[in-house]
Scaffold this motif. Structure first.
Motif: not given
Lengths: 186, 494
Positions: A56-58, A118
């Motif tokens: 659910f990382g941006r 990320t």
């Protein structure tokens, strides 16, 4: 080395390697090496094909180059000069990011890709030749935010996880920055 | 223990004579580090020396040392590893925690052992470790905090950022914090990234927080929180904020919130923008934009945050009950000098702000864990030269306890590389006598066993990890951290 490198790499030792090559004695044991010292890592580790879509990382990571996939799969020659001045020449595939390249080719760069693509670190920082850099396409705010924290940042620096290989990059050289501060400065 | 039974493999080629001398040498060099924080962790990149690489180094002429196997043992006070990556990085920054995968691979290396629930300085002394190992690296970070040193600091409602962050991140020692979230305004003292983390967690919509690994009790407390406004107070001006742009951008984009700042604080800032370095320029531009209200206002924004500049805390004011916080008295400053070197000078003017909570985010501070180790109480670091501690050979430090408590993961990572390099140089130069026989963990563990210390191996940690993930899955979260050391041990040794 016992590790299996599936590409056709040639590694040129720098005959003028200096004391900082001591650092190359100590290898970075990390999941970015497909196998470490000949022993394959546990299958639990997943190869980061699309690291920025995990969990659910941006999903703030965007490809800086075009989304062109019409000629995905074409081979491109890439030269990478590491911190000790050693040049590795390798064949890479159009579409993969420079982070993917370092991971898939088991290239031994200290601490590279800590956040796994990320945009949460600056460890995949690479330096490009100016003519290449100028063609790399726009840099997003999120990339620049992290790049600004990198050591040894230059006018032609980018984060490797944001640069995808394209045909026109055939034969380009990228440099791993000197992240190691001068020890004598203490 | 997670030690592999087979002997360390030989991978590198090299003249047969090297290999022979290698085997003869009982080279079992044990290196040890105090804590499994990200700094030391990064410095242990284990390997044989490849004889070809020794050849490339201008000092590496010693054939006897051409193939050195290094064994690294990590001792950590808590049953769980990773230090600030687990307890400091905010719950809504999961991608920063990806580095745990990297650390895990290192820990799983057959020449690396993790021993959790061992307090160095308490369960085993540094002197004992130095007897057992060829080299000891202290990288235990900064678990104390800088005190404000003002009246009212011990009132209810006043917390250090270290404790507040520890509370929402599940640090066992902060389980009972129970911060008072019942008033409308909270003041955060300090304008670094930790201050912004605190502000963001206080104001984040619950929808975001409940998908993270924030602890369940914190989530419940924040669901009841009355805090609507957070003021982030600093002694100096907009050009001196210590935070970085990513964190500021997150505040600007935080759903349900809007910036609330005094534009007069930014007088003269626009005109110096062109002289600033790019990182500082971009940060200042964003700050200016937020202050001028040009940043997009979120629909239905009911919560506010703002930087309040040129203020130093003088006193925290009690409520009528004399135990809880009602406000804070601040000195008004002017700046002398410019840019990074500017100094805050009090004008004599004073301002009072009403607030029910004050979170002091003015810096962490290392502690002295063992009197045998030199410690600079003024700077709160271990005095060193490129990581070498001057008490005879074989003692090193790295990370925050070496440089002071600032820097992101990459900073500390590079710092630990520096210490590792010093250590390797000392091996090459013979400063560390690798020919002496050292017992390593055998000796330490037998002392620990006789003292009744139940240490935790890495595979024991993996049981804790699995259990936390399992509990988290039940409620749709990445993990539910275990908040209690006794329970961690129970799971670890089950």
């Amino acid at each position: 080395m016992g590790s299996v490198c599936k590409c056709s790499c040639t590694v040129t030792a720098n005959p003028h390697a200096h004391l900082s090559s001591m650092a190359s004695f100590v290898r970075f044991c990390s999941p970015i090496l497909g196998s470490f010292l000949g022993a394959p890592l546990s299958s639990g580790y997943r190869v980061p094909q699309c690291v920025w879509h995990k969990g659910f990382g941006r999903c703030s990571v965007r490809s800086s180059s075009s989304q062109d996939t019409s000629s995905a799969g074409e081979k491109v020659v890439l030269h990478i000069v590491n911190q000790d001045g050693m040049k590795t020449t390798t064949q890479v595939t159009e579409g993969e990011s420079l982070l993917d390249v370092v991971v898939n080719k088991n290239l031994d760069i200290s601490g590279f890709g800590a956040c796994e693509g990320t945009l949460a670190c600056s460890t995949c920082h690479l330096i490009f030749d100016e003519n290449i850099y100028n063609k790399l396409g726009p840099i997003m705010d999120e990339e620049m935010d992290m790049l600004d924290l990198a050591y040894g940042q230059t006018k032609t620096s980018r984060l490797g996880c944001q640069i995808n290989i394209q045909k026109w990059m055939d034969g380009m050289t990228v440099h791993v920055p000197q992240e190691i501060k001068d020890r004598r400065s203490e | 223990p997670n030690k592999s039974a087979k002997s360390p493999p030989r991978y590198c080629g090299g003249p047969p004579s090297n290999r022979k001398s290698q085997l003869g040498l009982a080279l079992f060099l044990n290196l040890l580090s105090r804590s499994f924080g990200n700094s030391v962790h990064r410095s242990w990149r284990l390997s044989d020396y490849c004889s070809t690489e020794v050849g490339a180094s201008h000092t590496g002429r010693s054939h006897c040392q051409s193939r050195l196997d290094i064994q690294v043992d990590l001792f950590e006070r808590l049953p769980v590893p990773f230090g600030l990556v687990r307890f400091g990085v905010a719950p809504d920054h999961p991608e920063v925690k990806n580095v745990i995968n990297t650390f895990t691979q290192t820990a799983l290396h057959e020449r690396c052992n993790f021993f959790g629930n061992v307090g160095v300085g308490k369960d085993v002394s540094v002197a004992e470790l130095r007897q057992a190992y060829h080299a000891v690296v202290l990288s235990y970070g900064a678990e104390g905090n800088r005190r404000l040193g003002i009246p009212g600091e011990d009132l209810r409602g006043v917390y250090s950022a270290k404790d507040f962050v520890g509370w929402y991140n599940g640090l066992p020692g902060n389980k009972e914090l129970r911060p008072d979230l019942s008033s409308e305004t909270a003041v955060v003292l300090g304008q670094g990234n930790v201050a912004l983390d605190v502000a963001r967690i206080l104001l984040s919509p619950l929808d975001i927080l409940k998908k993270t690994d924030i602890t369940q009790p914190s989530l419940e407390a924040l669901a009841e929180s009355q805090v609507q406004r957070v003021l982030i107070v600093g002694r100096r001006g907009p050009l001196q904020v210590a935070c970085t742009i990513k964190e500021l951008r997150e505040m600007v984009n935080l759903p349900g919130t809007m910036p609330d700042m005094v534009t007069t604080d930014f007088e003269g800032v626009a005109s110096v923008l062109k002289d600033l370095s790019r990182p500082r320029k971009r940060l200042t531009e964003l700050l200016l934009k937020a202050a001028q209200g040009a940043a997009s206002r979120q629909a239905g924004a009911s919560r506010q945050w703002g930087f309040h500049f040129l203020r130093s805390p003088l006193e925290i004011l009690p409520a009528d009950d004399l135990t809880s916080t009602a406000g804070i008295r601040l000195a008004v400053n002017v700046l002398e000098g410019s840019h990074e070197g500017a100094r805050a000078v009090p004008t004599g003017e004073v301002e009072e702000l009403k607030c029910g909570m004050v979170i002091s985010s003015i810096g962490y501070r290392s502690l002295c864990i063992d009197p045998a180790v030199p410690f600079d109480h003024h700077k709160a670091i271990i005095p060193n030269t490129v990581g070498r501690v001057q008490t005879g050979a074989g003692l090193y430090c790295s990370g925050w306890v070496k440089r002071g408590p600032t820097g992101v993961i990459a900073t500390t990572m590079n710092d630990s590389f520096d210490t590792a390099r010093s250590l390797l140089q000392d091996i090459e130069a013979g400063v560390i006598d690798v020919y002496s026989v050292k017992p390593g963990s055998r000796a330490v563990l037998s002392s620990l066993d006789s003292r009744g210390v139940k240490w935790v191996s890495f595979s024991d940690w993996e049981k804790i990890d699995k259990e936390e993930v399992r509990r988290g899955q039940r409620v749709g979260r990445p993990r539910e951290k275990i908040l209690d050391v006794a329970e961690m041990l129970r799971v670890a040794h089950s």
